[in-house]
Write a protein that holds these residues in place. Structure first.
Motif, short mmCIF file in Angstrom:
data_model
loop_
_atom_site.label_atom_id
_atom_site.label_comp_id
_atom_site.label_asym_id
_atom_site.label_seq_id
_atom_site.Cartn_x
_atom_site.Cartn_y
_atom_site.Cartn_z
N LEU A 1 40.00 14.04 -10.47
CA LEU A 1 39.12 14.97 -9.79
C LEU A 1 38.66 16.09 -10.72
N THR B 1 31.57 11.15 -13.18
CA THR B 1 31.62 9.73 -12.83
C THR B 1 30.99 9.52 -11.46
N LEU B 2 31.32 10.42 -10.53
CA LEU B 2 30.75 10.31 -9.18
C LEU B 2 29.23 10.47 -9.26
N ARG C 1 27.29 9.84 -11.77
CA ARG C 1 26.72 8.62 -12.36
C ARG C 1 26.63 7.50 -11.32
N GLU C 2 27.71 7.34 -10.54
CA GLU C 2 27.72 6.27 -9.54
C GLU C 2 26.70 6.52 -8.43
N LEU C 3 26.51 7.81 -8.07
CA LEU C 3 25.50 8.12 -7.06
C LEU C 3 24.09 7.81 -7.59
N LYS D 1 23.77 4.05 -7.58
CA LYS D 1 23.59 3.56 -6.20
C LYS D 1 22.17 3.84 -5.71
N ARG E 1 19.70 1.57 -7.40
CA ARG E 1 19.86 0.18 -6.94
C ARG E 1 19.24 0.01 -5.56
N ILE E 2 19.52 0.97 -4.68
CA ILE E 2 18.98 0.88 -3.33
C ILE E 2 17.45 1.02 -3.36
N ARG F 1 22.81 -3.09 1.30
CA ARG F 1 21.84 -3.46 0.26
C ARG F 1 22.49 -3.55 -1.12
N LEU F 2 23.76 -3.20 -1.19
CA LEU F 2 24.47 -3.34 -2.46
C LEU F 2 25.31 -4.62 -2.42
N PHE G 1 31.33 1.85 -6.04
CA PHE G 1 30.93 3.15 -5.51
C PHE G 1 32.09 3.81 -4.75
N ALA H 1 34.72 5.17 -7.01
CA ALA H 1 34.32 6.43 -7.64
C ALA H 1 34.38 7.58 -6.64
N LEU H 2 34.00 7.30 -5.40
CA LEU H 2 34.02 8.33 -4.36
C LEU H 2 35.44 8.84 -4.13
N GLY I 1 37.59 9.16 -6.48
CA GLY I 1 38.08 9.86 -7.68
C GLY I 1 38.52 8.93 -8.79
#
Lengths: 286, 368
Positions: free
Chosen positions: A23, A30-31, A33-35, A38, A41-42, B126-127, B135, B138-139, B141
C-alpha cells in the motif's frame, strides 16, 4: 479437514503469492497503472461507442461553426465571426474536456453500480476515496486525450492557427479541470445516495458553457467560480501566446486556489455521501 | 421434540437455548477467531417507520472453517454480511476480522478479506478472465505482475483453463460465477464472504461451485462465511450453520448437530394390508402420516416420529393387526430443520406478542 490457515506473512513461493498488500506509493502507482489499462481496454472493447461520441462532438462543433458562419455570411457579417472564431475554438476545446472531466466520475459511479463492481472498489485497502481520486486522474488524462484529438480536428477543419505551448496549456487546463472535478465529486456523491442523477447532471453542461464564457475583470466574484479563471487564461495563452510565467501572480493564485478549494470541498462532500449511502445500505444499489 | 429458543443476546458467542456448543468453537482457545461479531444491530429509517433489519447478532467464526447464514427473505443475512464488510454502517455493534475492527480500520481489514456479493456480477464482463484477476489483485494492493503464477493456479483450480483470455461476457453463467470467485481469491484474502454464491445456477454448475467453495476451506485454509437460500449449498459447503429470522439468530450449531437436533425422523413404512379409514386417521393425527400409496400387495406411507414415538407407532400398527414389511429411514434435510425452527420461532414470537397484548390490556383495565 485440513485447516492450513493462511496468514499475511505466510507466503507460498511456489504460487508466487505476495507476503502482504503493497500500500506504499509504488502500490498506488500500480493501481493507477491498472486503472489506466482497464480504462483503455474497456474503451477499446466499446470502441464503436467511443468513436460515436467523438464523432457526435465533432459534428456538433462543425454544425455550430459552419452553420453560424453561413448565417452570419448571409447578412454580410462574416468578419464578426472570424474575429471570435479563435475564442470559440478554445472554448470548445475546454468545454469538451470539462464536460468529460466533470461527468465521468458520476458516470463511473452509476456504471460501476450497474456492473456490481462499485462495492468491490469500496473494499480496497487503499480506501474508497483514494481509489476514486485515482479514477479521476485516469478520467482527466482521458479528457486531455479527447480534447487534444478534438482540437486537432477543429484546427484542421477551420484552417486556424493557435499558440500551443504545452508548458502553459497543460497546467492551466489541468487546474481548470480540477476545479470542475470538484463538482463531479459532488454529483458522484449524490449518485451514490440517489443513484439516478443524470437529469440534474445534464443541466450542468449549460452551467459549464456559462462558466467558460463568463467574463473575468478585476475582482469580479465570477473569477472564484470553477473554470472561469482557467478559461480566461487559456484564451490568453492560446489566442495571444501568453506564457505561464507571464500571467500575473494574482491570476495564477486564483487559478490554483479555486482548483484546490472546489476539488477538496467536492471530495469532502463525496466522502460524506459515501457514509450516508453506507448508513442507508444503498452503496451497491442501482 | 426439542424446540429452539431465540438466540440469547449477549457479548459473547453464546449458543441458543437447547443448542450444544459446536466443536469448532471449542477450538477457539487456540487463537483469535477469524470473524467476531458482537451485538450487531442495524435499523433503517427512524421513528415509527424504523425497520430493524439486524437485531443484536453475536457470533464467531473459527479460522479455516465455513459457516453458512441461512434464513428466509428479509431475515437480515445480506445486511449482516454487508455490515461485516463495512459496506453498511451498523446502528450498533462491533465486527472484528483477524482481530481488526472492520469499521475503525476498514483499509487494514480489506487486506485480509474479500467478497463475492452478486454472483456473476462483481466483475467486468468486457475484460477477460485474466484481466479481471489482474485488476482485482491490484485493487487489493498486490502487483499483478508478481502474481502471475497465483492467477494461473486459480484459473486451473476453478477449471477455467482455455478460458483465461476469453472476455467474461462470452462465458456461461456458471463460469462467470467461477471467475467472480477467482477474482475474490486473487485478492489473496484470508476471510471471504459470499452472498448467495450459487443463485441462478443450474444444478450441475451449482454442485461444481459448491465443490470449489469447499476446496477453498479444505485446501487453502480460507475462512468462509456464506449466505444462501439453498439448504443443499450450506450442507455441502459449511461446517456450521447460523439460522437467522427477522434479524436475529434463532439457531447456531454445526450442520451435523443441527440435523441431529431435529431428532424427528421420517420413516417410509410399508405394511402388507390395506388401511381402513380409522387407522389411517389415527396415523395422520398422531404420527403426521402422509404420502399414502397403495401398492399391489402393500400400502406405503411416511411418518414423522421421535425416538419415543417410534415405539408408539409400532404398538399402534401391531394393535391394528398390520404386518410391517419394512421401515426405511428417510434422510432429513436442512430445509426441514430450517422451516421447523423458523416456524417455531414465529410461533414463539406470536405467543410473546399475544402475552404482551394481554398484559397490556390487563394493565389498562387496572390503570385506566
Amino acid at each position: 479437514m485440513s485447516n492450513t490457515r493462511k496468514t499475511a506473512s505466510a507466503a507460498d513461493d511456489s504460487t508466487g503469492r505476495s507476503d502482504s498488500a503493497d500500500l506504499s506509493l509504488a502500490g498506488g502507482l500500480t493501481l493507477l497503472r491498472e486503472l489506466f489499462i482497464k480504462r483503455f481496454r474497456i474503451m477499446l472493447r466499446y470502441r464503436v461507442n467511443f468513436l460515436a461520441q467523438m464523432l457526435a462532438s465533432y459534428l456538433f462543433f462543425a454544425v455550430l461553426f459552419f452553420g453560424g458562419q453561413a448565417a452570419v455570411g448571409s447578412v454580410g457579417g462574416n468578419q464578426a465571426i472570424t474575429e471570435t472564431l479563435d475564442g470559440v475554438i478554445v472554448g470548445w476545446f475546454l468545454y469538451t474536456m470539462a464536460q468529460s472531466a466533470y461527468s465521468s466520475l458520476p458516470g463511473n459511479v452509476t456504471q460501476e453500480s450497474e456492473w456490481g463492481t462499485l462495492e468491490q472498489l469500496y473494499m480496497s485497502p487503499y480506501g474508497f476515496g483514494p481509489v476514486m481520486v485515482t479514477k479521476v486522474v485516469v478520467n482527466i488524462f482521458q479528457s486531455f486525450l479527447v480534447g487534444a484529438l478534438m482540437l486537432g480536428l477543429i484546427l484542421l477543419t477551420t484552417q486556424r492557427t493557435l499558440a500551443i505551448d504545452v508548458l502553459t496549456i497543460v497546467p492551466v487546463t489541468l487546474l481548470a479541470l480540477v476545479s470542475v472535478v470538484g463538482i463531479g465529486f459532488v454529483f458522484a456523491g449524490l449518485a451514490l445516495v440517489y443513484k439516478r442523477v443524470e437529469s440534474v447532471s445534464q443541466l450542468m453542461q449549460f452551467v459549464i458553457v456559462g462558466l467558460i464564457a463568463a467574463p473575468v475583470a478585476g475582482l469580479s466574484p465570477l473569477r472564484f467560480l470553477p473554470l472561469v479563471q482557467g478559461s480566461s487564461m487559456l484564451q490568453d495563452a492560446m489566442r495571444n501566446g501568453v506564457r505561464l510565467w507571464e500571467f500575473p501572480a494574482f491570476d495564477l493564485g486564483i487559478l490554483v486556489g479555486v482548483a484546490a478549494v472546489y476539488s477538496l470541498a467536492g471530495y469532502a462532500v463525496f466522502l460524506v455521501c459515501s457514509r450516508v449511502a453506507r448508513r442507508r445500505g444503498v452503496m451497491g444499489h442501482y | 421434540m426439542r424446540r429452539m429458543g431465540a438466540h440469547t443476546m449477549g457479548t459473547t458467542s453464546k449458543p441458543p437455548d437447547g443448542v450444544e456448543s459446536s466443536p469448532n468453537r471449542d477450538r477457539s482457545g487456540d487463537g483469535e477467531p477469524a470473524i467476531a461479531v458482537e451485538n450487531l444491530s442495524k435499523e433503517y429509517g427512524s421513528g415509527d417507520e424504523a425497520v430493524r433489519a439486524v437485531d443484536g447478532v453475536d457470533f464467531e467464526v473459527e479460522p479455516g472453517t465455513a459457516v453458512g447464514l441461512l434464513g428466509p427473505n428479509g431475515a437480515g443475512k445480506t445486511t449482516t454480511i454487508k455490515s461485516l464488510l463495512s459496506l453498511i454502517v451498523p446502528t450498533s455493534g462491533q465486527v472484528r476480522v483477524d482481530d481488526i475492527d472492520v469499521h475503525d480500520e476498514p483499509g487494514v481489514a480489506y487486506r485480509r478479506m474479500g467478497a463475492t456479493l452478486e454472483g456473476a456480477r462483481n466483475i467486468y464482463w468486457r475484460l477477460t478472465v485474466k484481466e479481471n484477476m489482474q485488476f482485482f489483485s491490484a485493487l487489493a494492493g498486490n502487483d499483478p505482475r508478481e502474481m502471475g503464477d497465483r492467477h494461473d493456479e486459480l484459473v486451473t483450480q476453478f477449471g477455467l483453463e482455455g478460458k483465461a483470455d476469453t472476455v467474461v461476457r462470452e462465458l456461461s453463467r456458471g463460469q462467470k460465477q467461477k471467475v467472480s470467485l477467482a477474482c475474490t481469491m486473487a485478492r489473496d484474502a484470508d476471510v471471504v464472504f459470499f452472498d448467495e454464491p450459487t443463485l441462478g445456477l443450474d444444478v450441475e454448475s451449482s454442485l461444481d461451485l459448491r465443490s470449489e467453495l469447499r476446496n477453498l476451506v479444505e485446501d487453502e485454509g480460507t475462512t468462509v462465511l456464506l449466505s444462501s437460500h439453498d439448504m443443499d449449498v450450506i450442507e455441502d459447503v459449511c461446517d456450521r450453520v447460523i439460522i437467522m429470522n427477522e434479524g436475529h439468530i434463532v439457531a447456531d450449531d454445526t450442520v451435523e448437530n443441527l440435523l441431529s437436533l431435529f431428532n424427528t425422523q421420517v420413516y417410509e413404512v410399508s405394511v402388507t394390508e390395506r388401511l381402513d379409514a380409522s387407522i389411517r386417521d389415527r396415523l395422520e393425527s398422531t404420527f403426521d402420516a402422509d404420502n399414502f400409496e397403495r401398492l399391489p400387495n402393500a400400502t406405503r406411507f411416511e411418518v414423522s416420529v421421535t425416538t419415543d414415538e417410534f415405539y408408539e407407532l409400532v404398538d399402534e400398527l401391531r394393535s391394528a393387526d398390520l404386518s410391517v414389511e419394512s421401515f426405511d429411514a428417510v434422510e432429513p434435510d436442512l430445509e426441514e430443520v430450517f422451516l421447523k425452527i423458523t416456524d417455531d420461532e414465529d410461533a414463539n414470537e406470536r405467543d410473546r406478542k399475544a402475552t404482551e397484548r394481554k398484559t397490556e390490556t390487563v394493565s389498562r383495565a387496572t390503570n385506566p
